[in-house]
Each structure stands twice: as C-alpha cells, then as structure tokens.
Design an enzyme around this catalytic site. Structure first.
Site, PDB file in Angstrom:
ATOM      1  N   ARG A  87       0.773  -1.276  -0.348  1.00  0.00           N
ATOM      2  CA  ARG A  87       0.055  -0.558   0.237  1.00  0.00           C
ATOM      3  C   ARG A  87       1.295   1.241   0.024  1.00  0.00           C
ATOM      4  NH1 ARG A  87      -0.713   4.277   3.561  1.00  0.00           N
ATOM      5  NH2 ARG A  87      -0.183   3.281   5.064  1.00  0.00           N
ATOM      6  N   ASP A  88       1.753   1.327   0.926  1.00  0.00           N
ATOM      7  CA  ASP A  88       2.123   2.581   1.533  1.00  0.00           C
ATOM      8  C   ASP A  88       3.364   2.750   0.623  1.00  0.00           C
ATOM      9  OD1 ASP A  88       2.957   5.143   2.295  1.00  0.00           O
ATOM     10  OD2 ASP A  88       3.661   4.620   4.282  1.00  0.00           O
ATOM     11  N   HIS A 100       3.818   4.837  12.661  1.00  0.00           N
ATOM     12  CA  HIS A 100       3.986   4.320  11.391  1.00  0.00           C
ATOM     13  C   HIS A 100       5.062   5.976  11.527  1.00  0.00           C
ATOM     14  CE1 HIS A 100       3.078   3.813   7.184  1.00  0.00           C
ATOM     15  NE2 HIS A 100       3.891   5.407   6.932  1.00  0.00           N
ATOM     16  N   HIS A 111       8.030   7.163   9.276  1.00  0.00           N
ATOM     17  CA  HIS A 111       8.928   7.189   7.808  1.00  0.00           C
ATOM     18  C   HIS A 111      10.440   7.856   8.089  1.00  0.00           C
ATOM     19  CE1 HIS A 111       5.712   7.317   4.193  1.00  0.00           C
ATOM     20  NE2 HIS A 111       4.734   7.342   5.538  1.00  0.00           N
ATOM     21  N   ASN A 165       9.347   4.320   3.865  1.00  0.00           N
ATOM     22  CA  ASN A 165       8.618   4.167   4.887  1.00  0.00           C
ATOM     23  C   ASN A 165      10.027   3.584   5.350  1.00  0.00           C
ATOM     24  OD1 ASN A 165       5.723   4.003   5.379  1.00  0.00           O
ATOM     25  ND2 ASN A 165       5.895   3.528   3.624  1.00  0.00           N
ATOM     26  N   CYS A 225       4.223   9.924   1.195  1.00  0.00           N
ATOM     27  CA  CYS A 225       2.894  10.260   0.625  1.00  0.00           C
ATOM     28  C   CYS A 225       2.780  11.318  -0.470  1.00  0.00           C
ATOM     29  CB  CYS A 225       2.246  10.939   1.863  1.00  0.00           C
ATOM     30  SG  CYS A 225       0.599  11.829   1.566  1.00  0.00           S
TER      31      CYS A 225
END
Length: 311
Positions: free
Chosen positions: A12-13, A205, A207, A247, A238
């Site tokens: 996903r990210d 979460h 980064h 990440n 993002c």
C-alpha cells in the site's frame, strides 16, 4: 523482552507514491512473497478513487489473487464510507481509516477538514463497528509535523485522539508522515497519548525521510509501543506531502529487533529475497534499504598483500 508485531505496508504505502503502474500479477507476487516470510498482517492497498491514486485501480483483482493465502490478515485504507463499503464487499476484515491532525494536509490529502473526516468515521463506525468480523483502526497522519503547518502541538494530537476514541475506536496509529519526528518527540507524544487514553492500543507508522526512523522505532519500543508499520526495501511516501520519502524498511526493523533478542516472527533472509524481487520488478523505484545494500553481517577471509620491495 516483549515481542513486537510488524505490519507490512509495502503493497500500500510502498507503491502508492510510484509514478508508474505496477502490473497486477506483480503486486500479487509481492504479497505472496511477504506472506511466505511469516508476516501476519499486510496492508494491500487503498479503496480510493482511481483518479486520486491510480496505483490501486486494480485492487479488486489483486484481492482475488491472494484469497487463497491463510493465516494472514489483509487490511486496506478506507478514506470514506464508500471505500469501507467496497472493502467489505471484497472481503476485507480490517479497515484503516486515516485523517491528518493538520487541517492543511487533510484538505490536500482527502479534500476535507479533520472535522469532516471525523463525521465520515462516525458513519463507518455506525455501519461496521459492531460487525464482529470487521476491525476498524485509525491512522492519525502528521502527528509529528506537517509540511504545510510545521510543528504539531501535542495538545492538538490529544484532541484528535479524543475525537477518534469517542467514535468507539480502540486501535490508533500515530504517523510520522513526513519524517519530522525524533526520539524526544516520539517519547513526548506517545507518552501523553498513552497516559490520557490507557484503554487505547497505540502503534507507530514512521518514515525515514531524515534518517531517524529506526531511532524513533527503538524509542517507541522502549516506552511500551509494540506494533509498528514498515515497508519492504524502505519504499513509500505520501503523494500529497512534498519530500515525503520512504517508510522505515521492514528488513532493517526486523534485523534491529532480532539482533536485540526481540522476536518478530519474520524470516529475515526470505525478506531480503523480497527486496531482490522488488529491485528486479521495480527498476525505476529507489531501493534505499541499507541492510539490503550491505547484506547480513558475515566474516570475510582476510587477505594481506606483502608489498615489501615494490617500487
């Protein structure tokens, strides 16, 4: 030492910020390879409009390709009630609703104010929170800083958590969306949230935009956090936050914890093979993982050349 739970967010990210479309079959392979590493929860994508994030226009087909996998929780981001409905129809049992503490970032990211996002969360909770098959988790973005508003005060974070908890949510992720965080900030905000809301389970979460993700991970662990998001090969970012790079790399997080005697349940060598798969499959993507580049520690044969007498 207590074990940790690492949630893989690479599909996903890790993929959402790429400027090219990853073929559906490659995404399915990616997820299957991650599951084979022993990872127990994988975020597979977002139920958003294709025009917003084209990368997940094939999410329905992706899900069909991974349905046979067992002993893995598949979660997905849902920004609104329509996304939640589509996720439920596709058999997703864990929704990740997200909004930003920062008004500017939330308006840029999901085209609504944080207050409007809370209203949307209430609608989702009304329809799905009492469904015993579905878990709803909330990810709070820009907790440690916003690219448009700068520093985010702890009081603003507490207010966002309070409104989220009032909806009945019991799991909240605090996100360093653009990598502004440092260990001191990690301690301040997580400690304040856990003290004010002891009934909530908090996760992190983080980064690695400015190289502090592992330091922040360790500080979060030291103060009691046991759930961490990470992305294989350090991919991610993002789309609606300038200079928001990847990440924290899953393999680096696993390596750090395992070397410290903290079990993750994840097979590290298999995970490094996943990185090799990504390097080959996504040649235009930037693989930033230091562990992948250097490899696992190993002894090398020492060779000393005798240069005496050479001119």
């Amino acid at each position: 030492m207590e074990n940790v739970n690492i949630i893989e967010v690479g599909p996903r990210d890790g993929l959402q910020n790429l400027d090219f479309f990853v073929p559906t079959d490659k995404k399915i392979q990616f997820i299957k390879k991650l599951a084979a590493c022993g990872i127990k929860e994988i975020q597979i994508g977002s139920f958003v409009a294709p025009r917003a994030i084209p990368q997940f226009q094939d999410i329905n087909e992706m899900i069909k390709g991974i349905r046979s996998l067992r002993d893995v929780v598949f979660s997905a981001l849902v920004p609104n009630i329509r996304g939640a409905e589509n996720a439920a129809l596709n058999g997703i049992h864990k929704f990740i609703f997200f909004f930003s503490v920062s008004k500017a970032h939330n308006c840029c990211n999901v085209r609504q104010t944080p207050a409007q996002s809370i209203d949307e969360l209430k609608r989702i909770c009304k329809d799905y929170l009492r469904n015993s098959d579905i878990t709803i988790q909330v990810a709070l973005a820009t907790v440690f800083g916003c690219p448009f508003e700068g520093n985010i005060k702890t009081d603003a974070v507490l207010k966002a958590v309070d409104k989220t908890a009032a909806c009945g949510i019991q799991e909240i992720i605090l996100c360093d969306t653009v990598g502004f965080g440092n260990p001191s900030m990690i301690e301040e905000k997580f400690t304040a949230c856990r003290k004010r809301f002891p009934e909530i389970t908090f996760g992190a979460h983080l980064h690695n935009t400015r190289g502090l993700a592992l330091a922040n991970t360790l500080r979060a662990y030291e103060i009691g956090i046991r759930s961490f998001d990470a992305a294989a090969a350090g991919l991610g970012g993002c789309p609606f936050a300038p200079k928001s790079s990847g990440n924290v790399a899953t393999e680096e997080m696993v390596f750090m914890f395992e070397e410290m005697g903290i079990s993750t349940g994840i097979h590290l060598k298999k995970l490094l093979n996943v990185c090799r798969f990504l390097q080959k499959t996504l040649p235009r993507a930037k693989i930033v993982s230091s562990l992948y580049q250097a490899g696992l520690p190993e002894k090398h044969k020492l060779t000393i050349k005798n240069n005496a007498g050479e001119k």
